[in-house]
Write a protein that holds these residues in place. Structure first.
Motif, PDB file in Angstrom:
ATOM      1  N   MET A   1       0.866  -1.209   0.125  1.00  0.00           N
ATOM      2  CA  MET A   1      -0.019   0.068  -0.044  1.00  0.00           C
ATOM      3  C   MET A   1       0.906   1.181  -0.043  1.00  0.00           C
ATOM      4  SD  MET A   1      -3.339  -0.697   2.477  1.00  0.00           S
ATOM      5  CE  MET A   1      -2.252  -1.317   3.839  1.00  0.00           C
ATOM      6  N   GLU A   2       0.707   2.162  -0.814  1.00  0.00           N
ATOM      7  CA  GLU A   2       1.342   3.232  -1.020  1.00  0.00           C
ATOM      8  C   GLU A   2       0.433   4.536  -0.228  1.00  0.00           C
ATOM      9  OE1 GLU A   2       2.451   4.117  -5.138  1.00  0.00           O
ATOM     10  OE2 GLU A   2       4.281   2.663  -4.483  1.00  0.00           O
ATOM     11  N   ALA A   3       0.855   5.322   0.420  1.00  0.00           N
ATOM     12  CA  ALA A   3       0.115   6.381   0.784  1.00  0.00           C
ATOM     13  C   ALA A   3       0.635   7.867   0.064  1.00  0.00           C
ATOM     14  CB  ALA A   3       0.642   6.908   2.493  1.00  0.00           C
ATOM     15  N   LYS A   4      -0.566   8.512  -0.383  1.00  0.00           N
ATOM     16  CA  LYS A   4      -0.052   9.714  -1.252  1.00  0.00           C
ATOM     17  C   LYS A   4      -0.524  10.624  -0.668  1.00  0.00           C
ATOM     18  CE  LYS A   4       0.233   7.007  -5.500  1.00  0.00           C
ATOM     19  NZ  LYS A   4      -0.447   6.919  -6.690  1.00  0.00           N
ATOM     20  N   ASP A   5       0.074  12.047  -0.700  1.00  0.00           N
ATOM     21  CA  ASP A   5      -0.383  13.234  -0.377  1.00  0.00           C
ATOM     22  C   ASP A   5      -1.464  13.866  -0.990  1.00  0.00           C
ATOM     23  OD1 ASP A   5       1.016  14.363  -2.266  1.00  0.00           O
ATOM     24  OD2 ASP A   5       2.431  15.358  -1.046  1.00  0.00           O
ATOM     25  N   SER A   6      -1.910  14.847  -0.843  1.00  0.00           N
ATOM     26  CA  SER A   6      -3.267  15.679  -1.480  1.00  0.00           C
ATOM     27  C   SER A   6      -2.807  16.046  -2.976  1.00  0.00           C
ATOM     28  CB  SER A   6      -3.619  16.884  -0.842  1.00  0.00           C
ATOM     29  OG  SER A   6      -2.563  17.953  -0.933  1.00  0.00           O
ATOM     30  N   ASN A   7      -1.539  16.018  -3.339  1.00  0.00           N
ATOM     31  CA  ASN A   7      -0.971  16.282  -4.598  1.00  0.00           C
ATOM     32  C   ASN A   7      -0.503  14.926  -5.246  1.00  0.00           C
ATOM     33  OD1 ASN A   7      -1.011  18.970  -4.277  1.00  0.00           O
ATOM     34  ND2 ASN A   7       0.956  19.156  -3.606  1.00  0.00           N
ATOM     35  N   GLY A   8      -0.631  13.911  -4.785  1.00  0.00           N
ATOM     36  CA  GLY A   8      -0.387  12.598  -5.546  1.00  0.00           C
ATOM     37  C   GLY A   8       0.935  12.124  -5.344  1.00  0.00           C
ATOM     38  N   ASN A   9       1.612  12.621  -4.448  1.00  0.00           N
ATOM     39  CA  ASN A   9       3.171  12.282  -4.344  1.00  0.00           C
ATOM     40  C   ASN A   9       3.258  11.076  -3.307  1.00  0.00           C
ATOM     41  OD1 ASN A   9       4.294  14.447  -6.077  1.00  0.00           O
ATOM     42  ND2 ASN A   9       4.069  15.833  -4.235  1.00  0.00           N
TER      43      ASN A   9
END
Length: 65
Positions: A1-9
């Protein structure tokens, strides 16, 4: 699972993040203001949440903020 920030990074343990919205945190008398830098985040089992320390308190933040 990858966590991404509000910008998709993609987020990793130990990253620093900026708060993009004023957040009222339950159990704390203060509000996290937009633009605050949260340092040394930790990923959780949920890709939508990260743990961090604000002052002496442990807080779970949603990655969309």
């Amino acid at each position: 699972m990858e966590a991404k920030d509000s910008n998709g990074n993609i987020l990793n343990d130990g990253d620093s993040v900026h708060v993009v919205k004023d957040l009222k945190v339950r159990g704390m008398p203060t509000t996290l203001k937009r633009g605050n830098v949260i340092k040394n985040i930790r990923l959780t089992n949920s890709p939508e949440e990260v743990e961090c320390r604000i002052g002496k308190s442990q807080v779970v933040l949603k990655t969309m903020y």
